[in-house]
Scaffold this motif. Sequence first.
Motif, PDB file in Angstrom:
ATOM      1  N   TYR A   1      -6.241   6.141   7.262  1.00  0.00           N
ATOM      2  CA  TYR A   1      -7.403   6.736   7.485  1.00  0.00           C
ATOM      3  C   TYR A   1      -8.049   6.170   8.703  1.00  0.00           C
ATOM      4  O   TYR A   1      -8.302   7.140   9.474  1.00  0.00           O
ATOM      5  CB  TYR A   1      -8.410   6.322   6.224  1.00  0.00           C
ATOM      6  N   GLN A   2      -8.268   5.081   9.036  1.00  0.00           N
ATOM      7  CA  GLN A   2      -8.673   4.698  10.358  1.00  0.00           C
ATOM      8  C   GLN A   2      -7.964   5.542  11.364  1.00  0.00           C
ATOM      9  O   GLN A   2      -8.412   5.735  12.540  1.00  0.00           O
ATOM     10  CB  GLN A   2      -8.645   3.157  10.553  1.00  0.00           C
ATOM     11  N   LEU A   3      -6.689   5.263  11.166  1.00  0.00           N
ATOM     12  CA  LEU A   3      -5.803   5.867  12.301  1.00  0.00           C
ATOM     13  C   LEU A   3      -5.801   7.360  12.625  1.00  0.00           C
ATOM     14  O   LEU A   3      -5.155   8.134  13.260  1.00  0.00           O
ATOM     15  CB  LEU A   3      -4.225   5.592  12.113  1.00  0.00           C
ATOM     16  N   GLY A   4      -6.299   8.170  11.419  1.00  0.00           N
ATOM     17  CA  GLY A   4      -6.524   9.464  11.720  1.00  0.00           C
ATOM     18  C   GLY A   4      -5.377  10.350  11.112  1.00  0.00           C
ATOM     19  O   GLY A   4      -5.215  11.397  11.469  1.00  0.00           O
ATOM     20  N   ILE A   5      -4.497   9.536  10.237  1.00  0.00           N
ATOM     21  CA  ILE A   5      -3.304  10.205   9.644  1.00  0.00           C
ATOM     22  C   ILE A   5      -3.832  11.030   8.413  1.00  0.00           C
ATOM     23  O   ILE A   5      -4.578  10.962   7.610  1.00  0.00           O
ATOM     24  CB  ILE A   5      -2.508   9.202   8.864  1.00  0.00           C
ATOM     25  N   GLU A   6      -3.259  12.565   8.516  1.00  0.00           N
ATOM     26  CA  GLU A   6      -3.821  13.683   7.753  1.00  0.00           C
ATOM     27  C   GLU A   6      -2.898  13.860   6.416  1.00  0.00           C
ATOM     28  O   GLU A   6      -3.250  14.435   5.512  1.00  0.00           O
ATOM     29  CB  GLU A   6      -4.181  14.698   8.487  1.00  0.00           C
ATOM     30  N   ARG A   7      -1.611  13.729   6.783  1.00  0.00           N
ATOM     31  CA  ARG A   7      -0.514  14.081   5.707  1.00  0.00           C
ATOM     32  C   ARG A   7       0.298  12.914   5.400  1.00  0.00           C
ATOM     33  O   ARG A   7       0.915  12.275   6.264  1.00  0.00           O
ATOM     34  CB  ARG A   7       0.001  15.265   6.141  1.00  0.00           C
ATOM     35  N   ILE A   8       0.430  12.595   4.350  1.00  0.00           N
ATOM     36  CA  ILE A   8       1.596  11.432   4.050  1.00  0.00           C
ATOM     37  C   ILE A   8       2.540  11.921   2.764  1.00  0.00           C
ATOM     38  O   ILE A   8       2.354  12.834   2.193  1.00  0.00           O
ATOM     39  CB  ILE A   8       0.861  10.286   3.513  1.00  0.00           C
ATOM     40  N   ALA A   9       3.678  11.241   2.913  1.00  0.00           N
ATOM     41  CA  ALA A   9       4.675  11.336   1.707  1.00  0.00           C
ATOM     42  C   ALA A   9       5.220  10.057   1.403  1.00  0.00           C
ATOM     43  O   ALA A   9       5.034   9.196   2.158  1.00  0.00           O
ATOM     44  CB  ALA A   9       5.822  12.280   2.140  1.00  0.00           C
ATOM     45  N   GLU A  10       5.657  10.027   0.009  1.00  0.00           N
ATOM     46  CA  GLU A  10       6.083   8.604  -0.476  1.00  0.00           C
ATOM     47  C   GLU A  10       6.948   8.878  -1.515  1.00  0.00           C
ATOM     48  O   GLU A  10       7.102  10.149  -2.211  1.00  0.00           O
ATOM     49  CB  GLU A  10       4.643   8.001  -1.005  1.00  0.00           C
TER      50      GLU A  10
END
Length: 331
Positions: free
Chosen positions: A86-95
């Motif tokens: 969140y701090q790094l500004g990542i908007e989309r993740i997969a796992e």
Amino acid sequence: MHFYCEKCKKEYPMNTMSYKCKCGGFFRIYRNPDDKYSDDISIGATKTDLLPIKIDNMTFLLKMENLQPTGSFKDRGACTMINELYQLGIERIAEDSSGNAGAAIAAYAAAAGIECTIFVPQGISKKRIEQIKGYGAKIRRVKGGRMDTCRKVKENLAGAYYASHVYNPLFNEGMKAMAYEIYHQLENRVPEYIFMPVGNGTLLLGLYYGFMEIGRLPHLVAVQSTKCAPLYEAFYGLPESEKGFTIAEAIRIGKPFRLQEMLEALRNSQGDVIAVEDEEILKAKEYLGHHGIYIEPTSAAALAGALHVFRHGKPDNYRVVIPLTGTGFKS
Ligand SMILES: [Zn+2]
């Protein structure tokens, strides 16, 4: 703070879209002593009780991770990892996950407003899928087992950050907090033994690195099912057996990627690996259930392992901690 390769030491920024070094090495974290992890994103406390319970005249200390907000110990890793993303500004993740890590990551991603897709293998319980969907995450079902799911997510990231609980060292950083918590709950002492279920090794490695930082290691004892025991086979130099279907679904991991690291953790802590039968797992689950504690079969494997090791009794001065890794409500 940044990532670096454990093999060739090449540095990577934490928002790198690679999940491993080009040389094949895993990432570790470089952190200055004054670098703190952010905790802006929260879905409730991650601290859990250490509950003494008496079984056959022996006292064990249950670490109640089944009471975490999403129902498993994976909340610890998800909390630290998602806060940093969140701090790094990542908007989309997969796992990819067989349920618990997927739920924990989906929940924290929801709290952070990060778009999340969880790849799951066939055969995981409907309740686990419903929970992940309940957090607003997208589900991608994959034909095959846990290893196929992992392959599938890597091929289909489509620009999403791979927020893996196995590869991403930020997840591991969150797990380390459990070691500190146990240490403080025992009035700044390290327990003699910790028994835990081991699949991908998230908990084993988290506790290992946590206690390394504290400066003393408990004997770390990994527990697997006789039907799927790759770490047991590697530790004892046995030939790899065919992997079967165990009721302990969170440790149904045929080829864990961090096997060498896990072996190192066991050897350095003068630990051990125990393989238990599904019947022993069910018996331990029933025992705890009949004492008011409702957990998933995977968690019960750790107690089954401890009862196996101490079947002739346990010295009273041994403090034996057993993390109950997940709730029974979603199995
Ligand atoms: Zn490298």
